[in-house]
Design an enzyme around this catalytic site. Sequence first.
Site, PDB file in Angstrom:
ATOM      1  N   GLU A   1       0.936  -0.991  16.164  1.00 20.07           N
ATOM      2  CA  GLU A   1       0.075   0.166  15.908  1.00 20.07           C
ATOM      3  C   GLU A   1      -0.755   0.518  17.136  1.00 20.07           C
ATOM      4  O   GLU A   1      -0.948   1.694  17.464  1.00 20.07           O
ATOM      5  CB  GLU A   1      -0.847  -0.111  14.711  1.00 20.07           C
ATOM      6  CG  GLU A   1      -1.701   1.099  14.362  1.00 20.07           C
ATOM      7  CD  GLU A   1      -2.708   0.820  13.266  1.00 20.07           C
ATOM      8  OE1 GLU A   1      -3.802   1.425  13.305  1.00 20.07           O
ATOM      9  OE2 GLU A   1      -2.394   0.012  12.364  1.00 20.07           O
TER      10      GLU A   1
ATOM     11  N   CYS B   1       0.854  -1.182   0.000  1.00 23.67           N
ATOM     12  CA  CYS B   1       0.000   0.000   0.000  1.00 23.67           C
ATOM     13  C   CYS B   1       0.892   1.235   0.000  1.00 23.67           C
ATOM     14  O   CYS B   1       2.125   1.142   0.101  1.00 23.67           O
ATOM     15  CB  CYS B   1      -0.905   0.000   1.232  1.00 23.67           C
ATOM     16  SG  CYS B   1       0.015   0.087   2.795  1.00 23.67           S
TER      17      CYS B   1
ATOM     18  N   CYS C   1      -8.161   1.690   7.022  1.00 22.11           N
ATOM     19  CA  CYS C   1      -7.484   2.327   5.896  1.00 22.11           C
ATOM     20  C   CYS C   1      -8.033   1.797   4.566  1.00 22.11           C
ATOM     21  O   CYS C   1      -8.542   0.685   4.475  1.00 22.11           O
ATOM     22  CB  CYS C   1      -5.970   2.161   6.008  1.00 22.11           C
ATOM     23  SG  CYS C   1      -5.298   0.689   5.244  1.00 22.11           S
TER      24      CYS C   1
END
Length: 338
Positions: free
Chosen positions: A142, A25, A211
């Site tokens: 994260e 990505c 996302c």
Amino acid sequence: MDIPPAPQTEKPLLTIRLCQPRGFCAGVDRAIQIVVLALKKYGAPVYVRHEIVHNRYVVEGLEAKGAVFVEELDEIPLEHRRQPVVFSAHGVPKSVPADAKARELFYLDATCPLVSKVHKQAMRHQRLGRHVVLIGHAGHPEVIGTMGQLPTGAVSLVETVEDAERYQPVDPDNLGFVTQTTLSVEDTAGVIARLRQRFPNLQAPAADSICYATTNRQDAVKETADGADLYLIVGAPNSSNSRRLVEVAERAGAARALLVQRASEIPWETVDGIRTLGLSAGASAPEIIVDEIIEAFKTRFDVKVELAVTATETEEFPVMRDLRDVELTKADMAFVNG
């Protein structure tokens, strides 16, 4: 007397449903690019705190170029403190750049802009007087980074619908939620629905936290899973978005779904008899491994590849200004692009 040639054994037919989009990505591409550009500009070693992305092929490729991966900043030798240290795409707690400054380290933050957006959403909730509920997986980098944006006790982690059922906030009327970017849309929907049932004043973030790349890859797998005898997802065991793709494939109708890092991990003794293979890759898996797997199947099957295009991705995240004057070679670009 001429001896006739031995008959050639025909390979069984196999249709590979190849997802697009798949693989890198924009956030992963940017993070890898930052390390490569830093190596070109400042020379080796360039230190990287934790894996820049969750993929051993990428990590080992960067190590070969001169990157040194460390778990904590105190592993960086004092004599190298002017060499760059890069923070991974997953994001870091605020304490990490503060520690880097205290040690007089030169650091480059490769946090994905979409993860940074979640950090800002969490801080906005707190600024408006809300306790933050983070939907994510305990221990994931994260999640650690997002929780570390706020003071201790300002964020509560909820992983499952059962956690949402048990959660007992101090002030039920002042809650705001954010989510880990790489979770399954279905997984977060169930947790959010239960939290909203219990806490009607629960406030959503200003924008969706999942996302675009996670959503696009999941949609492509959903589109191609039904009727697949086997579905392969290329990705690392510690890659959250890759593991979610395996779950999505199984829920969407694949007879079996597996996560593999390389072609050598495919259980070849169990693939006899398959006629339809689904194939995709997590957001940190390079395209070269997808090609490797297709070639491995071609040695065993008469392969027909069907490209399943469900979205077109045009997003690009620029690197920091200090690195924009560095030119990459074709070989560098090939590595960065997977």
